[in-house]
Design a protein around this motif. Structure first.
Motif, short mmCIF file in Angstrom:
data_model
loop_
_atom_site.label_atom_id
_atom_site.label_comp_id
_atom_site.label_asym_id
_atom_site.label_seq_id
_atom_site.Cartn_x
_atom_site.Cartn_y
_atom_site.Cartn_z
N LEU A 266 15.92 -6.22 43.59
CA LEU A 266 15.39 -7.42 44.48
C LEU A 266 16.17 -7.45 45.56
N SER A 267 15.53 -7.02 46.91
CA SER A 267 16.56 -7.11 47.91
C SER A 267 15.66 -8.06 49.00
N SER A 268 16.60 -8.32 50.25
CA SER A 268 16.08 -9.19 51.25
C SER A 268 16.69 -8.72 52.46
N THR A 269 16.00 -8.97 53.65
CA THR A 269 16.61 -8.84 55.19
C THR A 269 16.35 -10.16 55.60
N GLY A 270 16.07 -10.98 55.10
CA GLY A 270 16.08 -12.30 55.88
C GLY A 270 15.17 -13.27 54.55
N PRO A 271 15.45 -14.79 55.24
CA PRO A 271 14.80 -15.70 54.30
C PRO A 271 13.30 -15.63 53.65
N ARG A 272 12.33 -14.95 54.59
CA ARG A 272 10.86 -14.67 54.15
C ARG A 272 10.65 -13.39 53.81
N ASP A 273 11.65 -12.35 53.72
CA ASP A 273 11.33 -11.04 53.75
C ASP A 273 12.11 -10.71 52.27
N LEU A 274 11.35 -10.51 51.27
CA LEU A 274 11.74 -10.14 49.85
C LEU A 274 11.07 -8.77 49.48
N THR A 275 11.80 -7.84 49.07
CA THR A 275 11.23 -6.32 48.18
C THR A 275 11.63 -6.42 46.76
N LEU A 276 10.72 -6.32 46.12
CA LEU A 276 11.00 -5.93 44.57
C LEU A 276 10.69 -4.54 44.28
N CYS A 277 11.34 -3.55 43.99
CA CYS A 277 11.45 -2.06 43.91
C CYS A 277 11.66 -1.69 42.30
N VAL A 278 10.56 -1.04 41.88
CA VAL A 278 10.80 -0.59 40.61
C VAL A 278 10.95 0.70 40.57
N ARG A 279 12.09 1.34 39.95
CA ARG A 279 12.17 2.96 39.70
C ARG A 279 10.95 3.64 38.94
N GLY A 280 10.57 4.69 38.95
CA GLY A 280 9.72 5.41 38.39
C GLY A 280 10.41 6.23 37.20
N THR A 281 9.66 7.08 36.85
CA THR A 281 10.01 7.58 35.49
C THR A 281 11.19 8.82 35.84
N LEU A 282 12.21 8.64 35.30
CA LEU A 282 13.47 9.50 35.53
C LEU A 282 13.98 9.93 34.04
N SER A 283 14.05 9.04 32.97
CA SER A 283 14.71 9.51 31.77
C SER A 283 13.92 9.62 30.65
N VAL A 284 14.49 9.93 29.54
CA VAL A 284 13.72 9.88 28.34
C VAL A 284 13.06 8.58 27.89
N ARG A 285 13.85 7.55 28.15
CA ARG A 285 13.54 6.15 27.77
C ARG A 285 12.39 5.84 28.82
N ASP A 286 12.07 6.27 29.94
CA ASP A 286 10.94 5.94 30.81
C ASP A 286 9.93 6.73 30.25
N CYS A 287 9.96 7.89 29.59
CA CYS A 287 8.82 8.62 29.04
C CYS A 287 8.45 7.81 27.93
N LEU A 288 9.13 7.48 27.02
CA LEU A 288 8.90 6.55 26.28
C LEU A 288 7.80 5.22 26.54
N THR A 289 8.29 4.82 27.64
CA THR A 289 7.28 3.43 28.27
C THR A 289 5.93 4.31 28.60
N ASP A 290 6.05 5.56 29.41
CA ASP A 290 4.85 5.98 29.69
C ASP A 290 3.83 6.68 28.52
N LEU A 291 4.52 7.02 27.39
CA LEU A 291 3.76 7.28 26.41
C LEU A 291 3.08 6.08 25.62
N ASN A 292 3.49 4.87 25.87
CA ASN A 292 2.75 3.73 25.36
C ASN A 292 1.51 3.48 26.20
N VAL A 293 0.37 4.43 25.89
CA VAL A 293 -0.92 4.19 26.66
C VAL A 293 -1.93 3.60 25.86
N GLY A 294 -1.58 2.81 24.83
CA GLY A 294 -2.65 2.03 24.27
C GLY A 294 -3.40 1.12 25.41
N PRO A 295 -4.50 0.70 24.88
CA PRO A 295 -5.22 -0.44 25.88
C PRO A 295 -4.44 -1.46 26.01
#
Length: 107
Positions: A52-81
């Motif tokens: 979470l970052s900010s450039t001012g009191p009313r400006d927030l950015t929440l940034c989530v990293r995409g797939t990069l590691s084997v652990r991320d692939c495990l999250t991606d494989l959890n494709v149940g409804p």
């Protein structure tokens, strides 16, 4: 710059061939000087790294990293409804809920 910063030191190494830094230091290095890093979570299985970052009191950015590691692939494989009205698979839904729980106090 936010999307590449989310990859931390691994992104610097892969994309720019820079030396290894801690993820938080690598994120700070890639953000514009006027941006403050408010919170960083390194992540694990079913929980991607995010910041979470900010450039001012009313400006927030929440940034989530995409797939990069084997652990991320495990999250991606959890494709149940996932329960309605979710629009993603169960891995995405559970990861998003965890991120919201962690980021909400900072907001």
């Amino acid at each position: 710059s936010h999307s590449s910063a989310a990859y931390g030191w691994r992104g610097l190494l892969f994309f720019k061939r820079r030396l290894r830094l801690s993820d938080a230091a690598a994120i700070r290095h890639q953000l514009p000087p006027s941006t403050t890093l408010l919170q960083y979570a390194p992540g694990n299985t079913d929980h991607p790294p995010w910041y979470l970052s900010s450039t001012g009191p009313r400006d927030l950015t929440l940034c989530v990293r995409g797939t990069l590691s084997v652990r991320d692939c495990l999250t991606d494989l959890n494709v149940g409804p996932s329960p309605s009205p979710s629009r993603g698979h169960e891995g995405m839904r559970s990861a998003a809920l965890r991120i919201v729980e962690e980021a909400l106090p900072a907001l």
